[in-house]
Design a protein around this motif. Structure first.
Motif, PDB file in Angstrom:
ATOM      1  N   GLU A 110       1.389   6.288 -11.635  1.00  0.00           N
ATOM      2  CA  GLU A 110       1.984   5.992 -10.332  1.00  0.00           C
ATOM      3  C   GLU A 110       2.821   4.725 -10.336  1.00  0.00           C
ATOM      4  OE1 GLU A 110       3.078   6.097  -6.376  1.00  0.00           O
ATOM      5  OE2 GLU A 110       2.172   7.685  -7.552  1.00  0.00           O
ATOM      6  N   VAL A 111       2.241   3.605 -10.660  1.00  0.00           N
ATOM      7  CA  VAL A 111       2.901   2.309 -10.469  1.00  0.00           C
ATOM      8  C   VAL A 111       4.112   2.156 -11.363  1.00  0.00           C
ATOM      9  CG1 VAL A 111       2.586  -0.189 -10.591  1.00  0.00           C
ATOM     10  CG2 VAL A 111       0.778   1.255  -9.661  1.00  0.00           C
ATOM     11  N   TYR A 112       3.980   2.431 -12.671  1.00  0.00           N
ATOM     12  CA  TYR A 112       5.094   2.235 -13.597  1.00  0.00           C
ATOM     13  C   TYR A 112       6.223   3.235 -13.393  1.00  0.00           C
ATOM     14  CZ  TYR A 112       2.014  -0.889 -16.240  1.00  0.00           C
ATOM     15  OH  TYR A 112       1.187  -1.896 -16.628  1.00  0.00           O
ATOM     16  N   LEU A 113       5.941   4.357 -12.740  1.00  0.00           N
ATOM     17  CA  LEU A 113       6.964   5.384 -12.531  1.00  0.00           C
ATOM     18  C   LEU A 113       7.771   5.181 -11.255  1.00  0.00           C
ATOM     19  CD1 LEU A 113       4.926   8.550 -13.555  1.00  0.00           C
ATOM     20  CD2 LEU A 113       6.508   7.218 -14.951  1.00  0.00           C
ATOM     21  N   ASN A 114       7.320   4.312 -10.367  1.00  0.00           N
ATOM     22  CA  ASN A 114       7.983   4.124  -9.077  1.00  0.00           C
ATOM     23  C   ASN A 114       8.403   2.673  -8.893  1.00  0.00           C
ATOM     24  OD1 ASN A 114       7.500   6.828  -7.968  1.00  0.00           O
ATOM     25  ND2 ASN A 114       5.367   6.238  -8.144  1.00  0.00           N
ATOM     26  N   ALA A 115       9.604   2.504  -8.359  1.00  0.00           N
ATOM     27  CA  ALA A 115      10.085   1.160  -8.025  1.00  0.00           C
ATOM     28  C   ALA A 115       9.926   0.991  -6.517  1.00  0.00           C
ATOM     29  CB  ALA A 115      11.539   1.003  -8.430  1.00  0.00           C
ATOM     30  N   TYR A 116       8.858   0.328  -6.113  1.00  0.00           N
ATOM     31  CA  TYR A 116       8.587   0.147  -4.694  1.00  0.00           C
ATOM     32  C   TYR A 116       9.495  -0.942  -4.129  1.00  0.00           C
ATOM     33  CZ  TYR A 116       4.362   2.636  -6.026  1.00  0.00           C
ATOM     34  OH  TYR A 116       3.478   3.549  -6.525  1.00  0.00           O
ATOM     35  N   ALA A 117      10.010  -0.707  -2.930  1.00  0.00           N
ATOM     36  CA  ALA A 117      10.880  -1.689  -2.287  1.00  0.00           C
ATOM     37  C   ALA A 117      10.076  -2.810  -1.640  1.00  0.00           C
ATOM     38  CB  ALA A 117      11.760  -1.002  -1.239  1.00  0.00           C
ATOM     39  N   ASP A 118       8.882  -2.493  -1.170  1.00  0.00           N
ATOM     40  CA  ASP A 118       8.055  -3.520  -0.535  1.00  0.00           C
ATOM     41  C   ASP A 118       6.579  -3.148  -0.684  1.00  0.00           C
ATOM     42  OD1 ASP A 118       7.818  -1.404   1.223  1.00  0.00           O
ATOM     43  OD2 ASP A 118       8.668  -2.434   2.941  1.00  0.00           O
TER      44      ASP A 118
ATOM     45  N   ARG B 241       4.394  -2.324   1.556  1.00  0.00           N
ATOM     46  CA  ARG B 241       3.985  -1.156   2.347  1.00  0.00           C
ATOM     47  C   ARG B 241       4.165   0.137   1.547  1.00  0.00           C
ATOM     48  NH1 ARG B 241       6.234  -0.939   8.148  1.00  0.00           N
ATOM     49  NH2 ARG B 241       4.569  -2.441   8.379  1.00  0.00           N
ATOM     50  N   GLN B 242       5.288   0.258   0.848  1.00  0.00           N
ATOM     51  CA  GLN B 242       5.513   1.441   0.018  1.00  0.00           C
ATOM     52  C   GLN B 242       4.519   1.498  -1.144  1.00  0.00           C
ATOM     53  OE1 GLN B 242       9.538   1.607  -1.322  1.00  0.00           O
ATOM     54  NE2 GLN B 242      10.335   2.318   0.652  1.00  0.00           N
ATOM     55  N   ALA B 243       4.202   0.355  -1.713  1.00  0.00           N
ATOM     56  CA  ALA B 243       3.233   0.316  -2.810  1.00  0.00           C
ATOM     57  C   ALA B 243       1.858   0.774  -2.325  1.00  0.00           C
ATOM     58  CB  ALA B 243       3.164  -1.091  -3.395  1.00  0.00           C
ATOM     59  N   TRP B 244       1.429   0.271  -1.169  1.00  0.00           N
ATOM     60  CA  TRP B 244       0.135   0.683  -0.602  1.00  0.00           C
ATOM     61  C   TRP B 244       0.119   2.189  -0.362  1.00  0.00           C
ATOM     62  CZ3 TRP B 244      -4.569  -1.329   0.222  1.00  0.00           C
ATOM     63  CH2 TRP B 244      -4.720  -2.711   0.093  1.00  0.00           C
ATOM     64  N   ALA B 245       1.194   2.719   0.201  1.00  0.00           N
ATOM     65  CA  ALA B 245       1.260   4.150   0.482  1.00  0.00           C
ATOM     66  C   ALA B 245       1.225   4.958  -0.816  1.00  0.00           C
ATOM     67  CB  ALA B 245       2.526   4.465   1.281  1.00  0.00           C
TER      68      ALA B 245
END
Length: 116
Positions: free
Chosen positions: A66-74, A76-80
């Motif tokens: 999950e984490v390494y595959l997605n570039a979260y903008a903030d 809130r997006q990371a928590w979701a």
């Protein structure tokens, strides 16, 4: 300035309880450590890598799937995203160690077996 008006340096005193390297007070022998020892029996022992293997594997899976595959903008997006992945991990993803069943399925069937 004469000697009568000169201030003396503050006297340094040691704390009543020693500090750990992070600056926090160490718990006394009768506090948290002894209480947690009654819960698991091995929480204060050192060198038990087997105790952490399941949690370490969970965090490794979370990071790589999950984490390494997605570039979260903030945040809130990371928590979701992490919440979404944890729901998938527990409810949909089959686990080899559980006979290719989901953790929730094993948990629910275990409760039914114990109740019967």
């Amino acid at each position: 300035m004469d000697s009568s008006t000169r201030r003396r340096p503050a006297r340094l005193t040691l704390p009543a309880q020693p500090l750990n390297p992070r600056g926090a007070r160490r718990p006394r022998s009768s506090s948290v450590c002894n209480r947690s020892r009654h819960v698991t029996g091995r929480t204060v022992t050192k060198g038990r890598c087997v105790d952490n293997i399941f949690v370490e594997r969970l965090w490794r899976s979370l990071k790589y799937e999950e984490v390494y595959l997605n570039a979260y903008a903030d945040v809130r997006q990371a928590w979701a995203g992490v919440g979404r992945w944890l729901r998938f991990y527990n409810l949909e993803r089959p686990h080899q160690a559980l006979g290719y069943r989901t953790p929730m399925h094993v948990y629910r069937t275990g409760l039914i077996e114990h109740a019967a």
